[in-house]
Design an enzyme around this catalytic site. Structure first.
Site, PDB file in Angstrom:
ATOM      1  N   GLU A 105       0.876  -1.318   0.139  1.00 55.03           N
ATOM      2  CA  GLU A 105       0.093  -0.009  -0.005  1.00 55.03           C
ATOM      3  C   GLU A 105       0.880   1.322   0.108  1.00 55.03           C
ATOM      4  O   GLU A 105       0.634   2.141  -0.670  1.00 55.03           O
ATOM      5  CB  GLU A 105      -0.909  -0.055   0.948  1.00 55.03           C
ATOM      6  CG  GLU A 105      -2.026  -1.068   0.988  1.00 55.03           C
ATOM      7  CD  GLU A 105      -2.926  -1.158   2.371  1.00 55.03           C
ATOM      8  OE1 GLU A 105      -2.342  -1.562   3.252  1.00 55.03           O
ATOM      9  OE2 GLU A 105      -4.071  -0.974   2.117  1.00 55.03           O
ATOM     10  N   GLU A 125      -3.638  -9.481   3.872  1.00 54.91           N
ATOM     11  CA  GLU A 125      -4.207  -9.107   5.014  1.00 54.91           C
ATOM     12  C   GLU A 125      -5.582 -10.127   5.224  1.00 54.91           C
ATOM     13  O   GLU A 125      -5.713 -10.602   6.408  1.00 54.91           O
ATOM     14  CB  GLU A 125      -5.016  -7.686   5.008  1.00 54.91           C
ATOM     15  CG  GLU A 125      -4.291  -6.676   5.030  1.00 54.91           C
ATOM     16  CD  GLU A 125      -3.398  -6.384   3.934  1.00 54.91           C
ATOM     17  OE1 GLU A 125      -3.292  -6.928   2.661  1.00 54.91           O
ATOM     18  OE2 GLU A 125      -2.868  -5.157   3.894  1.00 54.91           O
TER      19      GLU A 125
HETATM   20  C1  3H9 Z   1      -1.447  -5.002   7.030  1.00 56.62           C
HETATM   21  O1  3H9 Z   1      -0.567  -4.527   6.686  1.00 56.62           O
HETATM   22  C2  3H9 Z   1      -2.765  -4.381   7.346  1.00 56.62           C
HETATM   23  C3  3H9 Z   1      -2.734  -2.971   6.224  1.00 56.62           C
HETATM   24  O2  3H9 Z   1      -3.292  -3.261   5.311  1.00 56.62           O
HETATM   25  C4  3H9 Z   1      -3.697  -1.756   7.056  1.00 56.62           C
HETATM   26  C5  3H9 Z   1      -3.535  -1.291   8.394  1.00 56.62           C
HETATM   27  C6  3H9 Z   1      -4.366  -0.163   8.706  1.00 56.62           C
HETATM   28  N1  3H9 Z   1       4.623  -7.623  11.638  1.00 56.62           N
HETATM   29  O3  3H9 Z   1       7.662 -15.239   8.545  1.00 56.62           O
HETATM   30  P1  3H9 Z   1       8.992 -15.199   9.003  1.00 56.62           P
HETATM   31  C7  3H9 Z   1       7.814 -11.240  11.976  1.00 56.62           C
HETATM   32  S1  3H9 Z   1      -1.543  -6.361   7.859  1.00 56.62           S
HETATM   33  C8  3H9 Z   1       5.262  -7.889  12.759  1.00 56.62           C
HETATM   34  O4  3H9 Z   1       9.595 -16.228   9.940  1.00 56.62           O
HETATM   35  P2  3H9 Z   1       9.973 -15.595   6.476  1.00 56.62           P
HETATM   36  C9  3H9 Z   1       7.640 -12.867  12.328  1.00 56.62           C
HETATM   37  O5  3H9 Z   1       6.517 -12.936  13.220  1.00 56.62           O
HETATM   38  C10 3H9 Z   1       0.016  -7.196   7.581  1.00 56.62           C
HETATM   39  N2  3H9 Z   1       6.197  -8.884  12.552  1.00 56.62           N
HETATM   40  O6  3H9 Z   1       9.908 -14.938   7.846  1.00 56.62           O
HETATM   41  C11 3H9 Z   1       8.964 -13.364  12.633  1.00 56.62           C
HETATM   42  O7  3H9 Z   1       9.364 -12.985  13.897  1.00 56.62           O
HETATM   43  P3  3H9 Z   1      10.261 -13.788  14.611  1.00 56.62           P
HETATM   44  C12 3H9 Z   1       0.151  -7.779   6.254  1.00 56.62           C
HETATM   45  C13 3H9 Z   1       6.326  -9.812  11.574  1.00 56.62           C
HETATM   46  O8  3H9 Z   1      11.246 -14.878   5.712  1.00 56.62           O
HETATM   47  C14 3H9 Z   1       9.922 -12.506  11.437  1.00 56.62           C
HETATM   48  O9  3H9 Z   1       9.068 -11.421  11.243  1.00 56.62           O
HETATM   49  N3  3H9 Z   1       1.431  -8.331   6.062  1.00 56.62           N
HETATM   50  C15 3H9 Z   1       5.507  -9.221  10.408  1.00 56.62           C
HETATM   51  O10 3H9 Z   1       9.547 -16.767   6.250  1.00 56.62           O
HETATM   52  C16 3H9 Z   1      10.125 -13.180  10.532  1.00 56.62           C
HETATM   53  O11 3H9 Z   1       8.903 -13.721   9.786  1.00 56.62           O
HETATM   54  C17 3H9 Z   1       1.618  -9.912   6.285  1.00 56.62           C
HETATM   55  O12 3H9 Z   1       0.563 -10.526   6.562  1.00 56.62           O
HETATM   56  C18 3H9 Z   1       4.463  -8.110  10.557  1.00 56.62           C
HETATM   57  N4  3H9 Z   1       3.618  -7.650   9.585  1.00 56.62           N
HETATM   58  O13 3H9 Z   1       8.806 -14.823   5.781  1.00 56.62           O
HETATM   59  C19 3H9 Z   1       3.011 -10.327   5.913  1.00 56.62           C
HETATM   60  N5  3H9 Z   1       5.823 -10.175   9.385  1.00 56.62           N
HETATM   61  O14 3H9 Z   1      11.495 -13.813  14.300  1.00 56.62           O
HETATM   62  C20 3H9 Z   1       3.284 -11.480   7.056  1.00 56.62           C
HETATM   63  C21 3H9 Z   1       6.693 -11.029   9.812  1.00 56.62           C
HETATM   64  O15 3H9 Z   1      10.236 -13.125  16.133  1.00 56.62           O
HETATM   65  N6  3H9 Z   1       4.358 -11.840   7.082  1.00 56.62           N
HETATM   66  N7  3H9 Z   1       7.009 -10.662  11.224  1.00 56.62           N
HETATM   67  O16 3H9 Z   1       9.385 -15.100  15.044  1.00 56.62           O
HETATM   68  C22 3H9 Z   1       4.918 -12.555   6.232  1.00 56.62           C
HETATM   69  O17 3H9 Z   1       4.108 -13.297   5.320  1.00 56.62           O
HETATM   70  C23 3H9 Z   1       6.312 -13.490   6.341  1.00 56.62           C
HETATM   71  O18 3H9 Z   1       6.802 -13.114   7.603  1.00 56.62           O
HETATM   72  C24 3H9 Z   1       7.309 -13.009   5.181  1.00 56.62           C
HETATM   73  C25 3H9 Z   1       8.808 -13.450   5.734  1.00 56.62           C
HETATM   74  C26 3H9 Z   1       7.091 -13.293   3.677  1.00 56.62           C
HETATM   75  C27 3H9 Z   1       7.412 -11.575   5.259  1.00 56.62           C
END
Ligand code: 3H9
Length: 697
Positions: A105, A125
């Site tokens: 976004e 999301e």
């Molecule tokens: C959003 O954006 C809402 C908006 O539209 C509107 C708002 C008003 N936040 O998965 P991994 C942490 S909703 C905080 O093992 P990978 C995760 O917990 C969001 N922490 O690595 C982990 O921590 P730890 C939309 C986050 O390389 C570490 O990062 N976005 C977030 O296998 C590593 O993660 C998503 O839904 C976050 N957003 O994969 C994306 N994301 O080391 C969600 C990750 O302490 N994330 N962490 O366990 C993913 O899909 C995967 O983490 C990603 C990396 C592909 C990025």
């Protein structure tokens, strides 16, 4: 200036850099840092174009999920994106890794987008029970049109850079590996060509062409099947539709309202619990991060049946060679043939190229001799559930395999210690319980025996990651975590049918809760003979296992889908379970034989008895240390048994229902129905007495 966002200049390009490991999530510090850096860029008279780029492994991966549920601190994300879009100087986003959710976004708020070839974008999301809440539902369709925006936002799937370019989401894809260099080059080009700001919110063509189309209603009809029981996918469609029916500012307001509805829904809480639980399970209690991990560069598999074949595919898919050993050439040929057919089917669906099919098949060799396991790093035994057979196999493996080979059993119930006792190296013996179909299901329940070494435990957890499974390390007991609970549910479901429920009534209660299939449709898929053999094995071991109408099915060769008749019947070529009058007769006959008079059973009783019996068992599993944490159990059930992620797993669900409510019902069924399964777990009683939840443990 905050440390997480910095401003600098290179030539006439002002560079805004985010550096907030691990994934540059848009925390409050990042949001305010971005506002401050933009102001600096605007004031910097030397800067003609501004560039947004990230340090580390990825572009911004979204809003900071850890801040959800806490009071929102300004600036909000939508406001931040708007401030960027309003910039008077052209803004370029340079993307590497993944631009996800709020991250994409932000990029859509910038005026131009360049990405590395390896980058992916997405609005995931929906997988958190939400919708894109910072303009994603309003801006994306202005670039892609309705259909693609609906697909991307309601699936939450990632889109590769090349495809995103073709869809108009990106302007340029760079083949290099240096994102900052790619961003600077493109920003410089924009400066040199004097390109103006170009705001996505002002784009009109795609909106005009899809306005009033019936694509939204058609899409809702598809979702009724695909996203049954879910809340947010439908809200996503409503929000995207608003982009076509309302002016931009009003569309943004509508998006906010719908986002708030999602944020307040219990499904959002369940999904976010699932998200973090999936990541927590890899951090095993008592296993230090620096435990050495053995290399696994070659794998042997015993058994070319459904499980063995599926397991082999997991390794071939990530380039690890596999040798499958069978007893007879015919069985081997059949197994290898099925593997080829599975890969060919993926190619037909466009998921693999023919070359990938051939490459993967070339990695799988068949053999009739255990001698070929001499030098492999890991052997997984995947033969049928029989202790004597397994012990014989493990003794053979012990004699043949090199020192250091990990000897794993895919057993779904049997005692790993007893299997290990057939070898001189029980420290190298472990359970690796895959779920059927093993090439599809994400769960890998790794089972530690009492002598399994830390190195072996760490290695099988690393193997899970390598083959893209979610690994959960559990303790050794009959059925481990997943099947031990499932057996309780299965037995209770069978008893409910004894007492008067129909199999289809039980299954409907479970699918209404959100399971993809009910208990009995699942038995038909797994094979009625599997449960039958387990019950027989327990009876032979002297355990009291009550007779069941399902034994009769097995005895009549109604083995499930594979014989086109089990609890249900199946039409040729269909997996759709059809209730069968013949089964009703078998059940009736069984009730007569056992002198059971049937009664009307309510759906609520089915729900309570099928679910609470599992929760009670899970509390015992926790008490005994078979699972380390409630979240391990949640992950086992979400990824191994299709428990709906939006309910957070059975333990999270139980916490929502209320442990006091569950305990009262467990006590009631203990009195009414009786049996060990209804004996209230001490942990459950303790938690209720302390006013605590599983999540508090
Ligand atoms: C959003 O954006 C809402 C908006 O539209 C509107 C708002 C008003 N936040 O998965 P991994 C942490 S909703 C905080 O093992 P990978 C995760 O917990 C969001 N922490 O690595 C982990 O921590 P730890 C939309 C986050 O390389 C570490 O990062 N976005 C977030 O296998 C590593 O993660 C998503 O839904 C976050 N957003 O994969 C994306 N994301 O080391 C969600 C990750 O302490 N994330 N962490 O366990 C993913 O899909 C995967 O983490 C990603 C990396 C592909 C990025």
């Amino acid at each position: 200036m905050s440390e997480v966002v910095t401003y600098s200049r290179e030539g006439n390009v002002g560079v805004i850099t985010v550096n907030y490991p691990p994934v540059n999530a848009l925390s409050h510090a990042v949001r305010s840092g971005l506002i401050a850096a933009l102001e600096q860029g605007q004031e910097d008279s030397e800067a003609k174009v501004l560039l947004l780029v990230c340090e580390g492994r990825t572009f911004i991966a979204g809003a900071d999920i850890r801040e959800f549920g806490k009071p929102m601190q300004k600036p909000g994300l939508a406001e931040l994106v708007e401030t960027y879009e309003n910039s008077e100087k052209p803004l370029v986003a340079a993307i590497h890794g993944t631009a996800l959710g709020g991250g994409l976004e932000m990029a859509l708020g910038c005026h131009y987008r360049v990405a590395l070839n390896s980058a992916k974008i997405g609005l995931p999301e929906v997988k958190l029970g939400l919708l894109p809440g910072a303009g994603g539902t309003q801006r994306l369709p202005r670039l892609t049109g309705a259909q693609k925006a609906l697909e991307i936002i309601t699936s939450g799937e990632f889109v590769g850079a090349k495809d995103a370019l073709a869809l108009g989401i990106l302007d340029v894809v760079d083949d290099g590996e240096d994102v900052k260099a790619a961003g600077l080059a493109y920003a410089q080009q924009i400066a040199d060509e004097g390109k103006p700001v170009r705001r996505v919110r002002d784009l009109k063509d795609k909106i005009a062409s899809d306005k009033g189309s019936d694509v939204f209603d058609q899409f809702r009809a598809v979702l009724q099947k695909k996203a049954r029981g879910q809340f947010s996918p439908f809200k996503c469609v409503d929000a995207i539709e608003a982009a076509f029916n309302l002016p931009f500012a009003e569309g943004m307001k509508r998006e906010r309202e719908l986002f708030t509805e999602c944020m307040d829904s219990p499904q959002r809480a369940g999904q976010i619990h699932s998200f973090f639980a999936e990541r927590e399970v890899s951090k095993v209690k008592g296993l230090s991060k620096d435990t050495p991990v053995r290399d696994v560069n070659s794998v042997g598999i015993i058994g070319a049946g459904t499980m063995g074949g599926g397991i082999a595919m997991n390794f071939a898919n990530v380039g690890i060679p596999v040798i499958i050993v069978e007893m007879k050439q015919e069985a081997l040929d059949k197994g290898l043939g099925i593997i080829r057919k599975n890969y060919e089917n993926s190619a037909k669906k466009g998921r693999l190229t023919q070359q990938q099919v051939e490459d993967r098949i070339a990695l799988i060799t068949g053999s009739l001799s255990y001698d070929d396991f001499k030098s492999v790093d890991l052997v997984i035994e995947a033969v049928f559930e029989n202790m004597a057979v397994k012990k014989e196999i493990f003794a053979k493996l012990d004699a043949i395999c090199k020192p250091g080979t990990i000897l794993a059993s895919n057993t779904s119930t049997l005692d790993i210690d007893e299997i290990g006792s057939a070898t001189r190296r029980p420290e190298d013996v472990v359970g690796m319980h895959f779920f059927s179909p093993a090439n599809v299901m994400k769960l890998l329940e790794n089972v530690r025996g009492s002598k399994t070494s830390d190195e072996v435990k760490a290695t099988v957890m690393a193997v899970a990651k390598k083959i893209k499974k979610v690994g959960v390390l559990v303790g050794n007991c009959h059925g481990f975590v997943g099947n031990r609970m499932l057996h309780r549910r299965g037995a209770e479901a069978m008893t409910l049918v004894n007492e008067g429920a129909t199999p289809q009534q039980v299954d409907k209660v479970l699918t209404d809760l959100g399971y993809p299939m009910g208990q009995f449709a699942m038995s038909d898929l797994a094979g009625i003979d599997v449960g039958y053999r387990i019950r027989e094995e327990r009876r032979n071991a002297g355990e009291q296992v009550a007779p069941s109408w399902m034994d009769k099915l097995a005895e009549q060769n109604r083995l499930g889908q594979k014989t086109m008749a089990g609890v249900y019947k199946y039409e040729e070529g269909s997996r759709n379970p059809v209730p069968d009058a013949e089964v009703e007769r078998i059940i009736e006959g069984f009730r007569k034989e056992q002198d059971i008079s049937s009664r009307e059973i309510t759906d609520q009783e089915i729900l309570e008895r099928c679910m609470y019996v599992m929760v009670n068992e899970a509390a015992k599993i926790l008490e005994e240390g078979i699972a380390d944490r409630a979240l391990d159990i949640d992950v086992v059930w979400i990824y191994g048994y299709g428990f709906p992620a939006y309910r957070g797993g059975p333990m999270f669900w139980a916490d929502q229902v209320g442990l006091d409510v569950i305990l009262a019902a467990v006590e009631k069924y203990h009195a009414d129905v009786g049996g060990e399964q209804w004996k209230p777990a001490d942990l459950l009683k303790q938690l209720v007495a302390d006013g605590k939840k599983f999540g508090d443990l």
